[in-house]
Design an enzyme around this catalytic site. Structure first.
Site, PDB file in Angstrom:
ATOM      1  N   MET A  30       0.787  -1.207   0.005  1.00 30.65           N
ATOM      2  CA  MET A  30      -0.059  -0.125  -0.041  1.00 30.65           C
ATOM      3  C   MET A  30       0.867   1.066   0.018  1.00 30.65           C
ATOM      4  O   MET A  30       0.477   2.349   0.396  1.00 30.65           O
ATOM      5  CB  MET A  30      -1.114   0.025   1.305  1.00 30.65           C
ATOM      6  CG  MET A  30      -1.758  -1.309   1.104  1.00 30.65           C
ATOM      7  SD  MET A  30      -3.550  -0.879   2.179  1.00 30.65           S
ATOM      8  CE  MET A  30      -2.816  -0.588   3.736  1.00 30.65           C
ATOM      9  N   TYR A  32       4.261   3.836   0.777  1.00 35.69           N
ATOM     10  CA  TYR A  32       5.055   4.446   2.033  1.00 35.69           C
ATOM     11  C   TYR A  32       5.893   3.569   2.392  1.00 35.69           C
ATOM     12  O   TYR A  32       6.198   3.100   3.697  1.00 35.69           O
ATOM     13  CB  TYR A  32       4.117   4.978   2.957  1.00 35.69           C
ATOM     14  CG  TYR A  32       4.524   6.212   3.682  1.00 35.69           C
ATOM     15  CD1 TYR A  32       4.515   7.394   2.944  1.00 35.69           C
ATOM     16  CD2 TYR A  32       5.254   6.327   4.766  1.00 35.69           C
ATOM     17  CE1 TYR A  32       5.228   8.636   3.410  1.00 35.69           C
ATOM     18  CE2 TYR A  32       5.865   7.207   5.520  1.00 35.69           C
ATOM     19  CZ  TYR A  32       5.718   8.460   4.855  1.00 35.69           C
ATOM     20  OH  TYR A  32       6.264   9.671   5.225  1.00 35.69           O
ATOM     21  N   LEU A  33       6.810   3.220   1.292  1.00 34.62           N
ATOM     22  CA  LEU A  33       7.672   1.800   1.561  1.00 34.62           C
ATOM     23  C   LEU A  33       8.751   1.960   2.642  1.00 34.62           C
ATOM     24  O   LEU A  33       9.211   3.079   2.773  1.00 34.62           O
ATOM     25  CB  LEU A  33       8.260   1.571   0.392  1.00 34.62           C
ATOM     26  CG  LEU A  33       7.113   1.293  -0.985  1.00 34.62           C
ATOM     27  CD1 LEU A  33       8.164   0.944  -2.220  1.00 34.62           C
ATOM     28  CD2 LEU A  33       6.183   0.030  -0.426  1.00 34.62           C
ATOM     29  N   HIS A  34       9.056   1.007   3.459  1.00 33.87           N
ATOM     30  CA  HIS A  34       9.934   0.958   4.378  1.00 33.87           C
ATOM     31  C   HIS A  34      10.881  -0.079   4.202  1.00 33.87           C
ATOM     32  O   HIS A  34      10.784  -1.005   3.320  1.00 33.87           O
ATOM     33  CB  HIS A  34       9.222   1.376   5.804  1.00 33.87           C
ATOM     34  CG  HIS A  34       8.101   0.203   6.229  1.00 33.87           C
ATOM     35  ND1 HIS A  34       8.614  -1.217   6.135  1.00 33.87           N
ATOM     36  CD2 HIS A  34       7.003   0.246   6.179  1.00 33.87           C
ATOM     37  CE1 HIS A  34       7.410  -1.980   6.413  1.00 33.87           C
ATOM     38  NE2 HIS A  34       6.640  -0.978   6.457  1.00 33.87           N
ATOM     39  N   HIS A  37       9.293  -3.486   3.662  1.00 34.52           N
ATOM     40  CA  HIS A  37       9.045  -3.669   2.118  1.00 34.52           C
ATOM     41  C   HIS A  37      10.138  -4.041   1.161  1.00 34.52           C
ATOM     42  O   HIS A  37      10.152  -4.677   0.450  1.00 34.52           O
ATOM     43  CB  HIS A  37       8.038  -2.275   1.395  1.00 34.52           C
ATOM     44  CG  HIS A  37       6.621  -2.052   2.297  1.00 34.52           C
ATOM     45  ND1 HIS A  37       6.824  -0.777   3.006  1.00 34.52           N
ATOM     46  CD2 HIS A  37       5.761  -2.560   2.152  1.00 34.52           C
ATOM     47  CE1 HIS A  37       5.601  -0.765   3.492  1.00 34.52           C
ATOM     48  NE2 HIS A  37       4.828  -1.830   2.764  1.00 34.52           N
ATOM     49  N   LYS A 149       5.213 -10.086   9.438  1.00 45.44           N
ATOM     50  CA  LYS A 149       4.519  -8.777  10.321  1.00 45.44           C
ATOM     51  C   LYS A 149       3.039  -9.039  10.462  1.00 45.44           C
ATOM     52  O   LYS A 149       2.311  -9.023  11.376  1.00 45.44           O
ATOM     53  CB  LYS A 149       5.189  -7.642   9.964  1.00 45.44           C
ATOM     54  CG  LYS A 149       4.320  -6.761  10.729  1.00 45.44           C
ATOM     55  CD  LYS A 149       4.994  -5.438  11.274  1.00 45.44           C
ATOM     56  CE  LYS A 149       3.897  -4.295  11.831  1.00 45.44           C
ATOM     57  NZ  LYS A 149       3.017  -3.907  10.814  1.00 45.44           N
ATOM     58  N   ASP A 150       2.325  -9.004   9.088  1.00 48.84           N
ATOM     59  CA  ASP A 150       1.013  -9.461   8.874  1.00 48.84           C
ATOM     60  C   ASP A 150       0.742 -10.794   8.893  1.00 48.84           C
ATOM     61  O   ASP A 150       0.245 -11.290   7.722  1.00 48.84           O
ATOM     62  CB  ASP A 150       0.436  -8.670   7.861  1.00 48.84           C
ATOM     63  CG  ASP A 150       0.590  -7.350   7.829  1.00 48.84           C
ATOM     64  OD1 ASP A 150      -0.124  -6.505   8.696  1.00 48.84           O
ATOM     65  OD2 ASP A 150       1.429  -6.574   7.097  1.00 48.84           O
ATOM     66  N   GLN A 153      -2.707 -12.280   7.746  1.00 53.17           N
ATOM     67  CA  GLN A 153      -2.920 -11.970   6.544  1.00 53.17           C
ATOM     68  C   GLN A 153      -2.135 -12.957   5.452  1.00 53.17           C
ATOM     69  O   GLN A 153      -2.528 -13.554   4.761  1.00 53.17           O
ATOM     70  CB  GLN A 153      -2.351 -10.414   6.243  1.00 53.17           C
ATOM     71  CG  GLN A 153      -2.154 -10.280   4.609  1.00 53.17           C
ATOM     72  CD  GLN A 153      -1.660  -8.811   4.122  1.00 53.17           C
ATOM     73  OE1 GLN A 153      -2.762  -7.806   4.355  1.00 53.17           O
ATOM     74  NE2 GLN A 153      -0.482  -8.549   3.895  1.00 53.17           N
ATOM     75  N   SER A 185       6.733  -0.383  10.070  1.00 52.95           N
ATOM     76  CA  SER A 185       5.330  -0.203   9.955  1.00 52.95           C
ATOM     77  C   SER A 185       5.271   1.360   9.180  1.00 52.95           C
ATOM     78  O   SER A 185       5.751   2.260   9.748  1.00 52.95           O
ATOM     79  CB  SER A 185       4.184  -0.359  10.868  1.00 52.95           C
ATOM     80  OG  SER A 185       2.966   0.059  10.431  1.00 52.95           O
TER      81      SER A 185
HETATM   82  O1  PAF Z   1      -0.163  -5.753   3.597  1.00 55.56           O
HETATM   83  C1  PAF Z   1      -0.578  -4.929   2.948  1.00 55.56           C
HETATM   84  O2  PAF Z   1       0.074  -3.804   2.747  1.00 55.56           O
HETATM   85  C2  PAF Z   1      -1.728  -5.035   2.249  1.00 55.56           C
HETATM   86  O3  PAF Z   1      -2.845  -5.491   3.066  1.00 55.56           O
HETATM   87  C3  PAF Z   1      -1.959  -5.634   0.767  1.00 55.56           C
HETATM   88  C4  PAF Z   1      -1.482  -7.083   0.821  1.00 55.56           C
HETATM   89  C5  PAF Z   1      -0.956  -4.969  -0.182  1.00 55.56           C
HETATM   90  C6  PAF Z   1      -3.368  -5.626   0.117  1.00 55.56           C
HETATM   91  O4  PAF Z   1      -3.721  -4.289   0.012  1.00 55.56           O
END
Ligand code: PAF
Length: 284
Positions: A30, A32-34, A37, A149-150, A153, A185
């Site tokens: 999504m 705002y990369l850190h 990512h 971290k997620d 998910q 994050s």
């Molecule tokens: O983890 C995230 O940043 C989001 O949930 C994802 C997987 C890009 C889906 O929008």
């Protein structure tokens, strides 16, 4: 590196790569990369001939009153991070490109999504599964990269990929932390100086749990109590949940006799942060 905004442009590029017999990795983000990512992009670049990074703040995974509007965005910075890491294509669609007027098809899951973050974010995983399915159909990657971290998910996406036979390898990558232990994050940017200090209670309390486990504690309840007690000492922290669950099915466990996920969501002021660790018995 190219930046494109439409589904057709991605398809065209991936088709051209496929003609050359190249493999493709996808890093859904999504923005705002850190560093977290970046570690996913690095891994994808090292394992695939081409890497696509999607940058899309997905509106349908935010509930009412959540931070969709204020979620940090900085496309120039994101592009620089991707370029440096060696990504080949950024897909940065507008919401209307992903969800045309009248959009009404969603991917939902009956298991894994009811507990942990799903309790306070009831529509979250439907939004995540839907957008990730769309990204998988658009990019058709060989591999896709998600952070541990997620953790919920990651478990949900692995399950979805199996249920819906996507034929994509899901690669889970370790949590990246600041030097003092705070998990990286995009939401850390919401914290003021005092809250930033207070946020260390998440990793600190997990470490207390880890130490107990390493010293032989096998009662999940005792571990959870110790973690909760530590978080409650921090006046700026309010617990959303602390749970210890089976890493396979995300069901609560009583005994720490298999691989378990210790997961937490804690509000620091108004910012909801998550963190977790996996615990498993190792052969002596
Ligand atoms: O983890 C995230 O940043 C989001 O949930 C994802 C997987 C890009 C889906 O929008």
């Amino acid at each position: 590196m190219k930046i494109v905004n439409t589904v057709n442009e991605v398809r065209e590029q991936v088709r051209a790569w496929r003609k050359e017999g190249l493999s493709v990795g996808l890093v859904p983000t999504m923005g705002y990369l850190h560093e977290g990512h970046k570690s996913l992009i690095d891994r994808s670049v090292s394992e695939n001939d081409r890497t696509v990074v999607s940058v899309f703040v997905n509106p349908i995974q935010f509930g009412p009153g959540e931070d969709l509007e204020s979620y940090p965005r900085d496309m120039d910075r994101d592009a620089a991070v991707c370029e440096t890491a060696g990504a080949d294509l950024i897909f940065h669609p507008e919401p209307s490109e992903m969800y045309h007027e009248g959009f009404s098809t969603f991917v939902d899951m009956d298991t894994l999504t009811g507990g942990l973050c799903g309790k306070t974010r009831p529509i979250h995983f439907r939004g995540v599964c839907t957008v990730v399915s769309k990204l998988f159909h658009i990019v058709t990657p060989d591999r896709a990269y998600f952070g541990q971290k997620d953790a919920q998910q990651l478990a949900v996406i692995r399950h979805m990929v199996e249920d819906l036979s996507f034929g994509i390898e899901i690669v889970g990558c370790p949590i990246v932390r600041e030097e003092d232990g705070l998990a990286k994050s995009s939401r850390n940017t919401y914290l003021n100086e005092e809250e930033r200090k207070a946020a260390l209670v998440l990793s600190r309390s997990l470490n207390i749990g880890k130490e107990l486990f390493e010293n032989g504690e096998r009662e999940a309840g005792k571990l959870k109590d110790a973690i909760v007690e530590e978080v409650q000492k921090e006046p700026r922290a309010k617990i959303d949940y602390v749970e210890i669950v089976d890493w396979k099915n995300l069901e609560p466990v009583e005994k720490l006799d298999r691989e378990v996920l210790v997961a937490m969501a804690v509000y620091i002021g108004k910012t909801r942060l998550i963190d977790n660790m996996l615990l498993h018995l190792t052969e002596a």
